[in-house]
Scaffold this motif. Structure first.
Motif, PDB file in Angstrom:
ATOM      1  N   LEU A 283      59.638  45.319   9.513  1.00 25.67           N
ATOM      2  CA  LEU A 283      58.454  44.477   9.373  1.00 25.67           C
ATOM      3  C   LEU A 283      57.420  45.241   8.549  1.00 25.67           C
ATOM      4  O   LEU A 283      56.996  46.334   8.939  1.00 25.67           O
ATOM      5  CB  LEU A 283      57.888  44.147  10.766  1.00 25.67           C
ATOM      6  CG  LEU A 283      56.535  43.437  10.813  1.00 25.67           C
ATOM      7  CD1 LEU A 283      56.642  42.041  10.225  1.00 25.67           C
ATOM      8  CD2 LEU A 283      56.012  43.372  12.235  1.00 25.67           C
ATOM      9  N   VAL A 284      57.033  44.689   7.414  1.00 22.07           N
ATOM     10  CA  VAL A 284      56.058  45.361   6.545  1.00 22.07           C
ATOM     11  C   VAL A 284      54.734  44.602   6.637  1.00 22.07           C
ATOM     12  O   VAL A 284      54.584  43.534   6.056  1.00 22.07           O
ATOM     13  CB  VAL A 284      56.564  45.411   5.083  1.00 22.07           C
ATOM     14  CG1 VAL A 284      55.551  46.102   4.184  1.00 22.07           C
ATOM     15  CG2 VAL A 284      57.916  46.129   5.010  1.00 22.07           C
ATOM     16  N   PRO A 285      53.764  45.121   7.408  1.00 25.49           N
ATOM     17  CA  PRO A 285      52.494  44.401   7.595  1.00 25.49           C
ATOM     18  C   PRO A 285      51.655  44.424   6.314  1.00 25.49           C
ATOM     19  O   PRO A 285      51.961  45.172   5.377  1.00 25.49           O
ATOM     20  CB  PRO A 285      51.778  45.194   8.705  1.00 25.49           C
ATOM     21  CG  PRO A 285      52.697  46.303   9.117  1.00 25.49           C
ATOM     22  CD  PRO A 285      53.780  46.414   8.085  1.00 25.49           C
ATOM     23  N   ASP A 286      50.594  43.609   6.283  1.00 25.24           N
ATOM     24  CA  ASP A 286      49.628  43.697   5.184  1.00 25.24           C
ATOM     25  C   ASP A 286      49.031  45.109   5.199  1.00 25.24           C
ATOM     26  O   ASP A 286      48.853  45.693   6.265  1.00 25.24           O
ATOM     27  CB  ASP A 286      48.487  42.673   5.381  1.00 25.24           C
ATOM     28  CG  ASP A 286      49.010  41.250   5.250  1.00 25.24           C
ATOM     29  OD1 ASP A 286      50.090  41.073   4.655  1.00 25.24           O
ATOM     30  OD2 ASP A 286      48.354  40.333   5.777  1.00 25.24           O
ATOM     31  N   ASN A 287      48.695  45.619   4.025  1.00 24.70           N
ATOM     32  CA  ASN A 287      48.087  46.949   3.931  1.00 24.70           C
ATOM     33  C   ASN A 287      48.959  48.021   4.588  1.00 24.70           C
ATOM     34  O   ASN A 287      48.473  48.928   5.250  1.00 24.70           O
ATOM     35  CB  ASN A 287      46.690  46.930   4.585  1.00 24.70           C
ATOM     36  CG  ASN A 287      45.893  48.182   4.245  1.00 24.70           C
ATOM     37  OD1 ASN A 287      46.094  48.769   3.183  1.00 24.70           O
ATOM     38  ND2 ASN A 287      45.024  48.599   5.131  1.00 24.70           N
ATOM     39  N   SER A 288      50.276  47.885   4.399  1.00 27.06           N
ATOM     40  CA  SER A 288      51.203  48.825   5.048  1.00 27.06           C
ATOM     41  C   SER A 288      51.237  50.184   4.357  1.00 27.06           C
ATOM     42  O   SER A 288      51.619  51.187   4.952  1.00 27.06           O
ATOM     43  CB  SER A 288      52.614  48.243   5.073  1.00 27.06           C
ATOM     44  OG  SER A 288      53.027  47.947   3.755  1.00 27.06           O
ATOM     45  N   VAL A 289      50.822  50.236   3.088  1.00 24.07           N
ATOM     46  CA  VAL A 289      50.850  51.490   2.323  1.00 24.07           C
ATOM     47  C   VAL A 289      49.457  51.736   1.760  1.00 24.07           C
ATOM     48  O   VAL A 289      48.946  50.933   0.984  1.00 24.07           O
ATOM     49  CB  VAL A 289      51.870  51.398   1.155  1.00 24.07           C
ATOM     50  CG1 VAL A 289      51.844  52.668   0.308  1.00 24.07           C
ATOM     51  CG2 VAL A 289      53.276  51.137   1.682  1.00 24.07           C
ATOM     52  N   SER A 290      48.821  52.834   2.167  1.00 23.00           N
ATOM     53  CA  SER A 290      47.460  53.091   1.676  1.00 23.00           C
ATOM     54  C   SER A 290      47.081  54.555   1.859  1.00 23.00           C
ATOM     55  O   SER A 290      47.772  55.314   2.532  1.00 23.00           O
ATOM     56  CB  SER A 290      46.441  52.200   2.402  1.00 23.00           C
ATOM     57  OG  SER A 290      46.366  52.576   3.772  1.00 23.00           O
ATOM     58  N   ILE A 291      45.959  54.914   1.224  1.00 26.06           N
ATOM     59  CA  ILE A 291      45.381  56.246   1.424  1.00 26.06           C
ATOM     60  C   ILE A 291      44.357  56.126   2.548  1.00 26.06           C
ATOM     61  O   ILE A 291      43.485  55.252   2.514  1.00 26.06           O
ATOM     62  CB  ILE A 291      44.704  56.754   0.134  1.00 26.06           C
ATOM     63  CG1 ILE A 291      45.750  56.911  -0.985  1.00 26.06           C
ATOM     64  CG2 ILE A 291      43.996  58.089   0.387  1.00 26.06           C
ATOM     65  CD1 ILE A 291      45.175  57.273  -2.348  1.00 26.06           C
ATOM     66  N   MET A 292      44.482  56.973   3.536  1.00 26.90           N
ATOM     67  CA  MET A 292      43.579  56.921   4.685  1.00 26.90           C
ATOM     68  C   MET A 292      42.348  57.782   4.404  1.00 26.90           C
ATOM     69  O   MET A 292      42.470  58.861   3.820  1.00 26.90           O
ATOM     70  CB  MET A 292      44.321  57.471   5.919  1.00 26.90           C
ATOM     71  CG  MET A 292      43.520  57.398   7.182  1.00 26.90           C
ATOM     72  SD  MET A 292      44.570  57.630   8.633  1.00 26.90           S
ATOM     73  CE  MET A 292      45.221  59.251   8.343  1.00 26.90           C
ATOM     74  N   ASN A 293      41.176  57.300   4.813  1.00 29.31           N
ATOM     75  CA  ASN A 293      40.008  58.151   4.595  1.00 29.31           C
ATOM     76  C   ASN A 293      39.986  59.286   5.614  1.00 29.31           C
ATOM     77  O   ASN A 293      40.585  59.212   6.681  1.00 29.31           O
ATOM     78  CB  ASN A 293      38.699  57.339   4.568  1.00 29.31           C
ATOM     79  CG  ASN A 293      38.284  56.847   5.947  1.00 29.31           C
ATOM     80  OD1 ASN A 293      38.292  57.594   6.920  1.00 29.31           O
ATOM     81  ND2 ASN A 293      37.909  55.579   6.027  1.00 29.31           N
ATOM     82  N   GLY A 294      39.305  60.355   5.242  1.00 27.67           N
ATOM     83  CA  GLY A 294      39.332  61.569   6.050  1.00 27.67           C
ATOM     84  C   GLY A 294      38.750  61.392   7.436  1.00 27.67           C
ATOM     85  O   GLY A 294      39.211  62.012   8.404  1.00 27.67           O
ATOM     86  N   THR A 295      37.725  60.534   7.552  1.00 27.96           N
ATOM     87  CA  THR A 295      37.116  60.306   8.867  1.00 27.96           C
ATOM     88  C   THR A 295      38.142  59.738   9.832  1.00 27.96           C
ATOM     89  O   THR A 295      38.278  60.206  10.970  1.00 27.96           O
ATOM     90  CB  THR A 295      35.912  59.340   8.731  1.00 27.96           C
ATOM     91  OG1 THR A 295      34.971  59.930   7.837  1.00 27.96           O
ATOM     92  CG2 THR A 295      35.247  59.114  10.069  1.00 27.96           C
ATOM     93  N   ASN A 296      38.888  58.744   9.364  1.00 30.28           N
ATOM     94  CA  ASN A 296      39.919  58.163  10.234  1.00 30.28           C
ATOM     95  C   ASN A 296      40.984  59.183  10.614  1.00 30.28           C
ATOM     96  O   ASN A 296      41.518  59.158  11.720  1.00 30.28           O
ATOM     97  CB  ASN A 296      40.573  56.960   9.552  1.00 30.28           C
ATOM     98  CG  ASN A 296      39.709  55.712   9.673  1.00 30.28           C
ATOM     99  OD1 ASN A 296      38.543  55.804  10.023  1.00 30.28           O
ATOM    100  ND2 ASN A 296      40.273  54.558   9.372  1.00 30.28           N
ATOM    101  N   GLU A 297      41.277  60.088   9.681  1.00 24.60           N
ATOM    102  CA  GLU A 297      42.272  61.124   9.958  1.00 24.60           C
ATOM    103  C   GLU A 297      41.853  61.948  11.178  1.00 24.60           C
ATOM    104  O   GLU A 297      42.652  62.222  12.076  1.00 24.60           O
ATOM    105  CB  GLU A 297      42.406  62.024   8.721  1.00 24.60           C
ATOM    106  CG  GLU A 297      43.663  62.847   8.685  1.00 24.60           C
ATOM    107  CD  GLU A 297      43.833  63.608   7.379  1.00 24.60           C
ATOM    108  OE1 GLU A 297      44.586  64.596   7.395  1.00 24.60           O
ATOM    109  OE2 GLU A 297      43.221  63.225   6.355  1.00 24.60           O
ATOM    110  N   GLY A 298      40.576  62.343  11.214  1.00 23.29           N
ATOM    111  CA  GLY A 298      40.072  63.121  12.348  1.00 23.29           C
ATOM    112  C   GLY A 298      40.043  62.328  13.631  1.00 23.29           C
ATOM    113  O   GLY A 298      40.448  62.811  14.704  1.00 23.29           O
ATOM    114  N   ILE A 299      39.572  61.071  13.550  1.00 26.88           N
ATOM    115  CA  ILE A 299      39.460  60.235  14.748  1.00 26.88           C
ATOM    116  C   ILE A 299      40.841  59.938  15.331  1.00 26.88           C
ATOM    117  O   ILE A 299      41.051  60.014  16.547  1.00 26.88           O
ATOM    118  CB  ILE A 299      38.746  58.900  14.409  1.00 26.88           C
ATOM    119  CG1 ILE A 299      37.295  59.166  14.023  1.00 26.88           C
ATOM    120  CG2 ILE A 299      38.811  57.919  15.581  1.00 26.88           C
ATOM    121  CD1 ILE A 299      36.649  58.012  13.305  1.00 26.88           C
ATOM    122  N   LEU A 300      41.792  59.597  14.457  1.00 25.68           N
ATOM    123  CA  LEU A 300      43.123  59.217  14.941  1.00 25.68           C
ATOM    124  C   LEU A 300      43.880  60.425  15.505  1.00 25.68           C
ATOM    125  O   LEU A 300      44.659  60.289  16.457  1.00 25.68           O
ATOM    126  CB  LEU A 300      43.908  58.533  13.821  1.00 25.68           C
ATOM    127  CG  LEU A 300      43.296  57.200  13.355  1.00 25.68           C
ATOM    128  CD1 LEU A 300      43.983  56.686  12.099  1.00 25.68           C
ATOM    129  CD2 LEU A 300      43.340  56.143  14.458  1.00 25.68           C
TER     130      LEU A 300
END
Length: 429
Positions: free
Chosen positions: A158-175
Motif C-alpha cells: 500500500l503506497v499512501p499519499d506523500n509516501s516518499v519525502s524529505i523529513m524536516n529536522g524538527t520532526n526527526e527529533g520529535i519522532l
C-alpha cells in the motif's frame, strides 16, 4: 482454531499436495516464517504491519514492524521489528539516481519476506529522507525521490499519499523522542516521567526533551525550538531542535574547512585532529575529499579541540534546563563511536558520563602517533562529541547518558515514531 492445530493442518495439506516428507518440513519452515500471526491465540486482536524506510546520509535502513492492536483506545503493542541496512546513503547517488532506486528495490525484499503475502496490499510503505538529501540541491534530491517513488509504485504494498519525502529536522527529533518513550513505556497515560533523546546522524544532530520548567520554553531562541502534538489524549510540548550540518560527517567537513569548498581535485584539507602522517581520500554525500594530518605542525587533543570548537561555538543553543530534569538516551553515532573507542559494549550499550568521552578523546588524540586508532578520524569524532555535549548543549561533565542502539530489541531511531505518526496523525506543529 487452536494454534497447535495449524502446523498439523499445514502438514496434512502439503502432504495431500504430494510433497515428500523433506519438502513438507521445508515448506512448513517457510510458512512459519511468513505467518507469525498463526502462532498466536486467535482471540488476539488485529495484527498489522508497516514498512518504514530511513534514508539517512550514511545509509538506507528498512524497518518492518509487526503490531498487535487489542483496543483502539490503547497504544498498539509492538510485537516485532525486522531491520536491515545498506551503505552508502541515497545522497551518494546524487549523479546516478537510478542506483538509489535499486538500493530501495533490494531492501524491499526484506519486507516481502517478513510481511505475509495476504496483507501486502494493506501494509503501508513509507520512505523518509533526512539530512543527506537536505544537504543536496533540490534538483538532485528530487531526482532521487522520483526514482524511489517509481520503485514504490511498482511494489505490491500500500503506497499512501506523500509516501516518499524529505523529513524536516524538527520532526526527526520529535519522532525519535516518541520512539524511545514508546519503547520505555513513558507514553502510557499514567506515566509522568519521560526521557530525552540525543541523536547524532551523519548530516544533522537532534536534541529533544520534555521540559519541566516554563523558562526553558520561554528562553528558546525562536519558536521553532518548541513543538506541540497530541498523542492518545495527551498534549506534549517539547524543546526540540535539529542542527543541519552538525551531524558527525558534516562536522568532519566543517572542522577540515571543506564544507562547501570548491576545487576539491587539487585541495588537501589538513587537521590537527588527524595523525600527522595520515593522507587519504574520504567521501561523503557523493563528493570525495583529499585529507591529511598536518605533517609540519602538531597533533593532539588541545589543538583538535580548538578546531572543533569553531564548528560548535555560538551555533548550538544551550537549553535553560538540562541538568537533573531528564534522563537522556544518546544513539546513532554517539553509540557507534563510544563502541569504537572501547567505552561501551557493542551489544549492551551502557551508561556514560560526558567526562568519559572527554577522557577517551584525550587518550586517542595524544597517542595517535604511537598507537594508530582503528579509524584515523576517531580523535576528531570523539573530540567533536565531547565539544558538542559540553560547549554546544551545555551538559555538565558529570551528566550521565544512556548510550543505546536498541531499546527492547528495537532500533532507537525516529522510524518507529514516524510509523506511529502515520497511523495516528499526531498533527505536530
Amino acid at each position: 482454531m487452536k494454534p497447535l492445530t495449524v502446523p498439523l493442518l499445514l502438514l496434512v495439506l502439503l502432504a495431500v499436495a504430494g510433497l515428500s516428507r523433506a519438502q513438507v518440513q521445508t515448506s512448513f519452515l517457510d510458512w512459519s516464517r511468513i505467518l507469525p500471526s498463526l502462532s498466536r491465540p486467535a482471540n488476539h486482536s488485529r495484527i498489522f504491519y508497516a514498512v518504514m524506510f530511513d534514508a539517512g546520509s550514511t545509509g538506507t535502513r528498512i524497518h518492518v514492524y509487526t503490531f498487535i492492536q487489542s483496543d483502539s483506545a490503547e497504544l498498539p503493542v509492538l510485537d516485532n521489528e525486522m531491520f536491515h541496512s545498506i551503505k552508502p546513503g541515497l545522497s551518494a547517488y546524487a549523479d546516478s539516481p537510478e542506483m538509489a532506486g535499486q538500493t530501495v528495490r533490494m531492501l524491499l525484499k526484506v519486507a516481502k519476506k517478513t510481511v505475509p503475502r495476504l496483507v501486502w496490499k494493506r501494509t503501508p510503505l513509507v520512505l523518509r529522507a533526512t539530512a543527506g538529501l537536505r544537504l543536496l540541491s533540490a534538483e538532485k534530491a528530487h531526482a532521487i525521490l522520483d526514482q524511489v517513488q517509481h520503485v514504490f509504485d511498482e511494489s505490491p504494498f500500500l503506497v499512501p499519499d506523500n509516501s516518499v519525502s524529505i523529513m524536516n529536522g524538527t520532526n526527526e527529533g520529535i519522532l525519535a523522542w516518541i520512539t524511545v518513550n514508546f519503547l520505555t513505556g513513558h507514553l502510557k497515560a499514567q506515566s509522568k516521567k519521560t526521557v530525552g533523546i540525543l541523536d547524532l546522524g551523519g548530516g544533522s544532530t537532534q536534541i529533544t526533551f520534555l521540559p519541566k520548567l516554563r523558562k526553558t520554553i520561554e528562553s528558546a531562541p525562536v519558536a521553532d525550538f518548541v513543538a506541540r502534538f497530541e498523542f492518545f489524549n495527551s498534549t506534549f510540548e517539547l524543546y526540540t531542535h535539529s542542527y543541519l550540518g552538525h551531524g558527525l560527517m558534516a562536522a568532519r567537513l566543517a572542522t577540515l574547512g571543506a564544507l562547501g569548498a570548491e576545487g576539491l581535485e587539487w585541495q588537501v584539507f589538513k587537521s590537527s585532529c588527524l595523525p600527522k602522517k595520515f593522507r587519504d581520500e574520504w567521501s561523503f554525500g557523493g563528493l570525495t575529499y583529499r585529507v591529511s594530518g598536518d605533517p609540519d605542525g602538531y597533533a593532539g587533543y588541545k589543538l583538535c579541540y580548538q578546531e572543533v570548537l569553531k564548528v560548535v561555538k555560538g551555533i548550538i543553543h544551550q537549553p535553560y534546563e538540562l541538568e537533573d530534569s531528564n534522563v537522556f538516551y544518546a544513539f546513532s553515532y554517539y553509540f557507534d563511536r563510544a563502541v569504537d573507542a572501547g567505552l561501551i559494549d557493542g551489544v549492551q550499550g551502557g551508561m556514560l558520563e560526558v567526562r568519559d568521552f572527554k577522557k577517551r578523546a584525550k587518550e586517542v588524540c595524544n597517542k595517535m602517533t604511537k598507537y594508530p586508532p582503528i579509524s584515523p578520524f576517531l580523535c576528531m569524532d570523539m573530540t567533536y562529541i565531547t565539544c558538542l555535549l559540553k560547549d554546544g548543549f551545555g551538559f555538565k561533565e558529570s551528566t550521565v547518558l544512556q548510550l543505546t542502539k536498541k531499546v527492547n530489541n528495537v532500533e532507537a531511531s525516529w522510524a518507529l515514531g514516524a510509523t506511529l505518526d502515520h497511523f495516528h496523525n499526531l498533527k505536530i506543529h
